[in-house]
Design a protein around this motif. Sequence first.
Motif, mmCIF file in Angstrom:
data_model
loop_
_atom_site.group_PDB
_atom_site.id
_atom_site.type_symbol
_atom_site.label_atom_id
_atom_site.label_comp_id
_atom_site.label_asym_id
_atom_site.label_seq_id
_atom_site.Cartn_x
_atom_site.Cartn_y
_atom_site.Cartn_z
ATOM 1 N N ALA A 196 9.746 -0.937 4.173
ATOM 2 C CA ALA A 196 10.861 -1.884 4.326
ATOM 3 C C ALA A 196 11.014 -2.796 3.111
ATOM 4 O O ALA A 196 12.016 -3.505 2.999
ATOM 5 C CB ALA A 196 10.649 -2.733 5.587
ATOM 6 N N ILE B 43 1.095 -4.014 8.453
ATOM 7 C CA ILE B 43 1.680 -5.348 8.666
ATOM 8 C C ILE B 43 0.599 -6.279 9.226
ATOM 9 O O ILE B 43 0.417 -7.403 8.751
ATOM 10 C CB ILE B 43 2.884 -5.261 9.635
ATOM 11 C CG1 ILE B 43 4.036 -4.477 8.984
ATOM 12 C CG2 ILE B 43 3.353 -6.657 10.046
ATOM 13 C CD1 ILE B 43 5.157 -4.098 9.940
ATOM 14 N N LEU B 44 -0.152 -5.784 10.217
ATOM 15 C CA LEU B 44 -1.200 -6.612 10.830
ATOM 16 C C LEU B 44 -2.332 -6.910 9.847
ATOM 17 O O LEU B 44 -2.908 -8.002 9.863
ATOM 18 C CB LEU B 44 -1.753 -5.915 12.077
ATOM 19 C CG LEU B 44 -0.791 -5.867 13.258
ATOM 20 C CD1 LEU B 44 -1.356 -4.997 14.368
ATOM 21 C CD2 LEU B 44 -0.512 -7.275 13.777
ATOM 22 N N ASP C 296 2.374 1.925 9.205
ATOM 23 C CA ASP C 296 3.123 0.701 8.905
ATOM 24 C C ASP C 296 2.698 -0.478 9.788
ATOM 25 O O ASP C 296 2.534 -1.604 9.313
ATOM 26 C CB ASP C 296 4.625 0.931 9.101
ATOM 27 C CG ASP C 296 5.189 1.916 8.083
ATOM 28 O OD1 ASP C 296 4.404 2.453 7.270
ATOM 29 O OD2 ASP C 296 6.412 2.133 8.107
ATOM 30 N N GLY C 297 2.539 -0.214 11.093
ATOM 31 C CA GLY C 297 2.213 -1.303 12.015
ATOM 32 C C GLY C 297 0.878 -1.944 11.659
ATOM 33 O O GLY C 297 0.762 -3.175 11.571
ATOM 34 N N MET C 298 -0.139 -1.111 11.440
ATOM 35 C CA MET C 298 -1.464 -1.647 11.125
ATOM 36 C C MET C 298 -1.454 -2.353 9.765
ATOM 37 O O MET C 298 -2.172 -3.343 9.576
ATOM 38 C CB MET C 298 -2.500 -0.517 11.160
ATOM 39 C CG MET C 298 -3.941 -0.990 11.223
ATOM 40 S SD MET C 298 -4.327 -2.036 12.676
ATOM 41 C CE MET C 298 -4.564 -0.795 13.944
ATOM 42 N N LEU D 100 5.191 -2.002 1.625
ATOM 43 C CA LEU D 100 5.729 -1.368 2.852
ATOM 44 C C LEU D 100 7.080 -0.682 2.588
ATOM 45 O O LEU D 100 7.836 -1.104 1.713
ATOM 46 C CB LEU D 100 5.913 -2.423 3.944
ATOM 47 C CG LEU D 100 4.629 -2.939 4.615
ATOM 48 C CD1 LEU D 100 4.916 -4.206 5.410
ATOM 49 C CD2 LEU D 100 4.036 -1.863 5.537
ATOM 50 N N HIS E 266 2.065 -6.107 2.065
ATOM 51 C CA HIS E 266 3.419 -6.237 2.623
ATOM 52 C C HIS E 266 4.489 -5.793 1.618
ATOM 53 O O HIS E 266 5.471 -5.152 2.003
ATOM 54 C CB HIS E 266 3.660 -7.673 3.106
ATOM 55 C CG HIS E 266 3.018 -7.970 4.436
ATOM 56 N ND1 HIS E 266 3.247 -9.121 5.154
ATOM 57 C CD2 HIS E 266 2.157 -7.238 5.185
ATOM 58 C CE1 HIS E 266 2.556 -9.085 6.290
ATOM 59 N NE2 HIS E 266 1.873 -7.960 6.320
ATOM 60 N N ASP F 140 -1.124 -9.723 7.807
ATOM 61 C CA ASP F 140 -1.165 -10.941 8.623
ATOM 62 C C ASP F 140 -2.600 -11.446 8.764
ATOM 63 O O ASP F 140 -2.869 -12.652 8.678
ATOM 64 C CB ASP F 140 -0.597 -10.669 10.026
ATOM 65 C CG ASP F 140 0.884 -10.326 10.002
ATOM 66 O OD1 ASP F 140 1.538 -10.565 8.965
ATOM 67 O OD2 ASP F 140 1.388 -9.822 11.026
ATOM 68 N N ALA G 70 -10.607 -1.346 13.768
ATOM 69 C CA ALA G 70 -9.465 -0.799 13.018
ATOM 70 C C ALA G 70 -8.825 -1.846 12.115
ATOM 71 O O ALA G 70 -8.477 -1.566 10.962
ATOM 72 C CB ALA G 70 -8.431 -0.221 13.982
ATOM 73 N N ILE G 71 -8.684 -3.058 12.607
ATOM 74 C CA ILE G 71 -7.987 -4.071 11.810
ATOM 75 C C ILE G 71 -8.861 -4.540 10.646
ATOM 76 O O ILE G 71 -8.375 -4.716 9.521
ATOM 77 C CB ILE G 71 -7.503 -5.259 12.697
ATOM 78 C CG1 ILE G 71 -6.715 -6.277 11.871
ATOM 79 C CG2 ILE G 71 -8.649 -5.970 13.395
ATOM 80 C CD1 ILE G 71 -5.386 -5.788 11.400
#
Lengths: 290, 290
Positions: free
Chosen positions: A85, A108-109, A104-106, A83, A80, A112, A28-29
């Motif tokens: 935010a 951000i990752l 959103d969570g994925m 997003l 980022h 990163d 997934a990442i």
Amino acid sequence: MLKEYCRRQIELIDRALDGMLPQAYPPAIYEAMRYSLFAGGKRLRPILLMAAADAAGGDGRKYLHVAGGLEMIHTYSLIHDDLPAMDNDDYRRGKLTNHKVFGDGMAILAGDGLLTAAFETMLAQPGVDPAALVTVVREVAVAAGAAGMVGGQAVDLQAAGREVDGETLRYMHRAKTGALFRAAIRSGAVLAGAPGDKLAALTEYAEQFGLAFQITDDILDVTGDEAKIGKPVGSDEKNCKSTYVSLYSLAGARDMAAAAVSAALASLEGFGSEAAVLREFVNYLLTRDS
Amino acid sequence: MLKEYCRRQIELIDRALDGMLPQAYPPAIYEAMRYSLFAGGKRLRPILLMAAADAAGGDGRKYLHVAGGLEMIHTYSLIHDDLPAMDNDDYRRGKLTNHKVFGDGMAILAGDGLLTAAFETMLAQPGVDPAALVTVVREVAVAAGAAGMVGGQAVDLQAAGREVDGETLRYMHRAKTGALFRAAIRSGAVLAGAPGDKLAALTEYAEQFGLAFQITDDILDVTGDEAKIGKPVGSDEKNCKSTYVSLYSLAGARDMAAAAVSAALASLEGFGSEAAVLREFVNYLLTRDS
């Protein structure tokens, strides 16, 4: 001729990136990271790094790892920035943004992961003296960090929805986009072993290039073709963003862009045909449509 | 004795971090980065790096830049993990989480800034052969990236709210926390010039240490004192997170932790008093209260 040159360089860079960041576990990442890395970027930073190495008398194709790392950093910053935010954009280059596809969570990752992969990739650059590599990658980190890109984005975030003055606008753009262009061009020059005077000339070129790029970006947001720029025309005005056009008018911004392009060309006076690509590149900014 | 040793090391590391990431312009981003970097972390990763260098016959205090970089990476990962799009935690170490103080956008940027500053800081490590530094920082990047921490967090994100099996749990923890402990200990050993057999022994120690740390972390979430662990007791169960306790019972988890500690101690058999701190450290995990 520039178009054909870029097509060949993009092919080279894309093949290299595919090998540097293959699909792996956990799926997934990597899927999320690769989605944005292969979303049709113009690969401007890697191309500039390689062109600067050529201009300094080296062979830019030797530095694909450092070049690829720059593209990963650029891509992470877009993920980022898009997003909710931050800028809350649904489309980028005509495709759904990372968080609209993966959440959103994925997203951000994925950002990163790309930022971290950039350093891993750059530090895997073969055929370079390790001391020079440390110097170059450290300069890229400074350009990408709180004193550069991240800091510029922080000021942009705080300025959202209110007008800023010309000085703040220049700082914001120098930090947000200029710093990484500068690091790209200087990295190519340093890796190719440019002497001090050539490095200084290419640094000046980089700063004027970055300025011209940003001004023409603001112009495109007003005059561009939605299908070509991959986002709605007028989005800066809609988001109440101060731009070179809003502060200096369309004609004023065009004059400033032309002046930056002239200054960039002047900085290359000590170079011969080995800097032909850099000259074409900065000239193209005045007629770019995407 | 371990307590006094840690107090002195923390003082050393905190002073170094303050110099490596001073308050600067633009103020808002540095304030957000420093808020979390100086929120009372135990500095476990830098301390382990330095203790491993000592165990390998070197002087750990020579590697404060690499050690400090590890703490910045750890801190960035906490800021991003706490975001509403991830674990959505309001408190960390008894203090409001970064996004509760600075907002989601600035917290994302603070994490990005710390991750980037980590690489800048590590690459500024003086007194180390550049080739060794490249090797070490690259290994840290692998541990922090999609094949390590970021990947583990991605699997954790996808597993949220449903039970996972023992194999997935072990993968998740090895990637999320084990990988950076491993990189910390190996970095200290490599920087101090450890020969192959000592490096292998310290790597085995690192893996068993990481496992024992994670299991005892899960135990603390059930048996801990809220004031000491700085977060509500039972938060894993509340969030339906699979843990060593939920999968193997409290007694089973305690046995597994004791076995990992024994294995870690066994890996240090070829070392003398220079590894005394590493022995004390892993023993302390069995009685930790925070």
